[in-house]
Motif scaffolding. Structure first.
Motif, mmCIF file in Angstrom:
data_model
loop_
_atom_site.group_PDB
_atom_site.id
_atom_site.type_symbol
_atom_site.label_atom_id
_atom_site.label_comp_id
_atom_site.label_asym_id
_atom_site.label_seq_id
_atom_site.Cartn_x
_atom_site.Cartn_y
_atom_site.Cartn_z
ATOM 1 N N GLY A 17 10.497 8.099 8.414
ATOM 2 C CA GLY A 17 9.616 6.961 8.612
ATOM 3 C C GLY A 17 8.476 6.927 7.622
ATOM 4 N N LEU A 18 7.849 8.067 7.362
ATOM 5 C CA LEU A 18 6.732 8.120 6.427
ATOM 6 C C LEU A 18 7.189 7.810 5.004
ATOM 7 C CD1 LEU A 18 4.735 11.230 7.709
ATOM 8 C CD2 LEU A 18 4.323 8.810 8.178
ATOM 9 N N SER A 19 8.363 8.272 4.632
ATOM 10 C CA SER A 19 8.865 8.006 3.285
ATOM 11 C C SER A 19 9.148 6.527 3.086
ATOM 12 C CB SER A 19 10.134 8.826 3.018
ATOM 13 O OG SER A 19 9.865 10.212 3.061
ATOM 14 N N VAL A 20 9.743 5.886 4.085
ATOM 15 C CA VAL A 20 9.976 4.441 3.996
ATOM 16 C C VAL A 20 8.652 3.697 3.936
ATOM 17 C CG1 VAL A 20 10.907 2.406 5.167
ATOM 18 C CG2 VAL A 20 12.210 4.539 5.175
ATOM 19 N N ALA A 21 7.711 4.087 4.790
ATOM 20 C CA ALA A 21 6.419 3.399 4.839
ATOM 21 C C ALA A 21 5.687 3.499 3.510
ATOM 22 C CB ALA A 21 5.563 3.987 5.960
ATOM 23 N N GLY A 23 6.852 4.163 0.467
ATOM 24 C CA GLY A 23 7.539 3.440 -0.602
ATOM 25 C C GLY A 23 7.422 1.935 -0.453
ATOM 26 N N ALA A 24 7.617 1.440 0.763
ATOM 27 C CA ALA A 24 7.629 0.002 0.987
ATOM 28 C C ALA A 24 6.264 -0.636 0.757
ATOM 29 C CB ALA A 24 8.122 -0.298 2.404
ATOM 30 N N VAL A 25 5.213 -0.013 1.296
ATOM 31 C CA VAL A 25 3.889 -0.623 1.181
ATOM 32 C C VAL A 25 3.400 -0.603 -0.268
ATOM 33 C CG1 VAL A 25 2.427 1.410 1.574
ATOM 34 C CG2 VAL A 25 1.686 -0.844 2.395
ATOM 35 N N GLN A 26 3.742 0.432 -1.008
ATOM 36 C CA GLN A 26 3.299 0.510 -2.401
ATOM 37 C C GLN A 26 4.080 -0.433 -3.313
ATOM 38 O OE1 GLN A 26 1.819 4.723 -3.658
ATOM 39 N NE2 GLN A 26 3.388 5.081 -2.088
ATOM 40 N N MET A 27 5.217 -0.914 -2.816
ATOM 41 C CA MET A 27 5.994 -1.886 -3.579
ATOM 42 C C MET A 27 5.732 -3.317 -3.132
ATOM 43 S SD MET A 27 9.665 0.017 -4.124
ATOM 44 C CE MET A 27 9.751 1.683 -4.779
ATOM 45 N N GLY A 28 4.773 -3.490 -2.223
ATOM 46 C CA GLY A 28 4.344 -4.845 -1.904
ATOM 47 C C GLY A 28 4.743 -5.394 -0.559
ATOM 48 N N ALA A 29 5.467 -4.628 0.270
ATOM 49 C CA ALA A 29 5.854 -5.109 1.594
ATOM 50 C C ALA A 29 4.728 -4.849 2.591
ATOM 51 C CB ALA A 29 7.135 -4.428 2.054
ATOM 52 N N VAL A 31 3.733 -3.431 6.128
ATOM 53 C CA VAL A 31 4.384 -2.390 6.925
ATOM 54 C C VAL A 31 3.526 -2.044 8.136
ATOM 55 C CG1 VAL A 31 5.238 -0.009 6.944
ATOM 56 C CG2 VAL A 31 5.496 -1.408 4.877
ATOM 57 N N VAL A 32 4.165 -1.966 9.285
ATOM 58 C CA VAL A 32 3.545 -1.441 10.501
ATOM 59 C C VAL A 32 4.299 -0.180 10.888
ATOM 60 C CG1 VAL A 32 3.094 -1.827 12.951
ATOM 61 C CG2 VAL A 32 2.755 -3.691 11.314
ATOM 62 N N LEU A 33 3.555 0.895 11.119
ATOM 63 C CA LEU A 33 4.148 2.177 11.491
ATOM 64 C C LEU A 33 3.692 2.554 12.894
ATOM 65 C CD1 LEU A 33 5.627 4.879 10.738
ATOM 66 C CD2 LEU A 33 3.413 5.685 9.895
ATOM 67 N N LEU A 34 4.656 2.903 13.752
ATOM 68 C CA LEU A 34 4.358 3.286 15.133
ATOM 69 C C LEU A 34 4.647 4.776 15.320
ATOM 70 C CD1 LEU A 34 6.207 0.327 16.929
ATOM 71 C CD2 LEU A 34 3.892 0.351 15.972
ATOM 72 N N GLU A 35 3.662 5.506 15.794
ATOM 73 C CA GLU A 35 3.859 6.918 16.106
ATOM 74 C C GLU A 35 3.024 7.274 17.326
ATOM 75 O OE1 GLU A 35 4.878 10.168 16.969
ATOM 76 O OE2 GLU A 35 5.873 9.676 15.064
ATOM 77 N N GLY A 108 -2.333 1.231 2.838
ATOM 78 C CA GLY A 108 -2.157 -0.154 3.266
ATOM 79 C C GLY A 108 -1.230 -0.334 4.445
ATOM 80 N N VAL A 109 -0.749 0.781 5.018
ATOM 81 C CA VAL A 109 0.119 0.715 6.194
ATOM 82 C C VAL A 109 -0.747 0.492 7.435
ATOM 83 C CG1 VAL A 109 1.780 1.976 7.617
ATOM 84 C CG2 VAL A 109 1.812 2.244 5.124
ATOM 85 N N GLN A 110 -0.318 -0.395 8.320
ATOM 86 C CA GLN A 110 -0.998 -0.543 9.609
ATOM 87 C C GLN A 110 -0.372 0.444 10.584
ATOM 88 O OE1 GLN A 110 -1.327 -4.528 11.132
ATOM 89 N NE2 GLN A 110 -2.242 -3.878 13.061
#
Length: 472
Positions: A17-21, A23-29, A31-35, A108-110
């Motif tokens: 999850g952290l790796s996707v978050a 990568g995705a946020v730094q490429m402009g998507a 992202v909301v992360l739930l933990e 930039g991840v929420q």
């Protein structure tokens, strides 16, 4: 109730999850992360990191006992078990900021520190927030499997989730389970001064190459680990500070009990049915692209994808998903190039097919080449000569490699690279390595593949003879 719309909602703040978050946020998507528990997941808090830290303490405790062969006086270790656990938690604390809420919010991840559950095919609820996303990634990992053994509920027992919080060294640790976790913890504890008994219902290291596994098991037994195989734990009882595991082979009594019989995926809190997501006890039903077979908005990463349960696989899955989620490009996982290692001493590592698997799949087309650590000069200098490498070769390409020995987890990387990139054995044989290094074990294994072709070939000798006669 708050509502959020986002590009990607990730459920689970472990490796995948952290790796996707990130990568995705730094490429402009967006992202909301739930933990809902600890950032970093099982690996950082209960698995890879603390276990390797404890193994490091155990290694240093053990080294003094073997000083004589290096011309140094033997030193009996004075183990402070609680201080070793302080070392473990210091290591976790050192790495934790990389996986922290603060770091990911800085990217930039929420981050919402609540467990997420599906309430529809397009929505997840976390606390008092509902998240609607274009895509969801389920990356909730796995936890220790505690089987329903009669009497287990009535005794104090440990798993990998709480053994690292134990401050008092066990007098006699009973480990139920002879897989990687059980055997790593068994050797670590015997080196730290505990008596250790491992009880395994089948064969210890049952998923590994038997010849390589035997090398490791012999060492553990030499160090004092009692390993009882083919002894299913049928019942557990306790009296005072003693715990007894009852098996068909007899009863085994100790002061502490560690359950290490396997893993179960964390899906109970997800309400997958509400999300229209098919699943089994092994995880979500996904295709090679890691996409849910029944809800195309949902993907899985890591253990809940139902395959190999390793931290590095979760990280690999993240790369596969980034390609699909952000660029809409076809991307599929493969497993033939995934390595794994058990960090006993000596280590045990594997990538691709084992010898038995390769024989079953390739039959007469298979060649198995071997090289013993005892013929490696650096291993001789270090007194680390116990071990071997086996490489399974088909049509000049490696399809699997097995290593049991010093630094096996490091050495397996060359074969993982070779298999991932469909390299030939000549690529390994042509590589020049510094002398003397343990890594020459790999090159010598490749040389063992070519030696019969060069030195036992009548045609080669005939050509060389002709050339020598005609050279002026």
């Amino acid at each position: 109730m708050n509502r959020i719309k986002t590009d990607i909602c990730i459920i689970g703040g472990g490796s995948g999850g952290l790796s996707v978050a990130a990568g995705a946020v730094q490429m402009g998507a967006s992202v909301v992360l739930l933990e809902g528990h600890k950032m970093g997941g099982d690996c950082l808090n209960y698995g890879c990191v603390p276990s390797k830290a404890l193994i490091a303490s155990a290694k240093h405790a053990h080294e003094g006992l073997n000083n004589a062969k290096y011309g140094v006086a033997v030193a009996e270790p004075a183990v402070d078990y609680a201080a070793a656990k302080d070392h473990v938690h210091d290591v976790i604390a050192t790495i934790a900021p990389v996986d922290s809420v603060e770091r990911f919010e800085g990217l930039g991840v929420q981050v919402i520190q609540e467990f997420g559950r599906f309430i529809s095919k397009t929505e997840v609820q976390a606390g008092d927030t509902i998240i609607e996303a274009r895509r969801f990634v389920v990356a909730t990992g796995s936890g220790p499997l505690v089987p329903p053994i009669d009497g287990l509920d009535g005794v104090k027992h440990y798993t990998n989730e709480n053994i690292f919080d134990l401050r008092e060294r066990p007098d006699h640790l009973i480990v139920v389970g002879g897989g990687p976790i059980g055997m790593e913890m068994a050797q670590a504890h015997v080196r730290l001064g505990s008596k250790v008994t491992v009880i395994e219902g089948g064969k210890a290291f049952g998923k590994d190459d038997p010849e390589a596994a035997a090398i490791v098991l012999d060492r553990l037994r030499e160090e004092g680990v009692e390993i009882v195989e083919e002894a299913q734990a049928e019942r557990i009882s306790g009296q005072g500070d003693q715990i007894t595991v009852h098996t068909p082979k007899g009863d085994y009594t100790g002061s502490h009990l560690l359950m290490a019989v396997g893993r179960k995926v964390n899906i109970d809190k997800l309400d997958l049915d509400a999300g229209g997501i098919a699943y089994t006890k092994h995880g979500l039903k996904v295709g090679p692209d890691l996409r849910s077979t029944t809800n195309k908005k949902v993907y899985a990463a890591g253990d809940v994808a139902g395959g190999l349960q390793f931290t590095h696989v979760a990280g690999y899955h993240a790369g596969v998903l980034i390609r699909s989620l952000l660029f809409a490009l076809p991307s599929k996982q493969r497993t033939d190039h995934i390595p794994w290692a058990t960090y006993t001493d000596p280590e045990l590592a594997q990538v691709g097919l084992t010898e038995a698997q390769a024989k079953s799949r390739h039959g007469a087309g298979l060649e198995v080449v071997r090289f013993e650590y005892a013929h490696n000069d650096r291993a001789i200098a270090e007194r680390k000569t116990t071990g071997l490498i086996k490489v399974m070769v088909v049509k000049g390409r490696p399809v699997g490699a097995t290593i049991a020995g010093h630094l096996a987890g490091e050495l397996i990387g060359m074969w993982a690279m070779a298999i991932a990139n469909k390299m030939k054995m000549s690529a390994i044989a042509n590589t020049v390595l510094p002398y003397p290094t343990i890594s020459e074990v790999n090159k010598r294994a490749a040389g063992a593949y070519f030696s019969p072709r060069l030195f036992e070939s009548g045609m080669v000798k005939k050509v060389v003879g002709l050339v020598q006669r005609w050279i002026p």
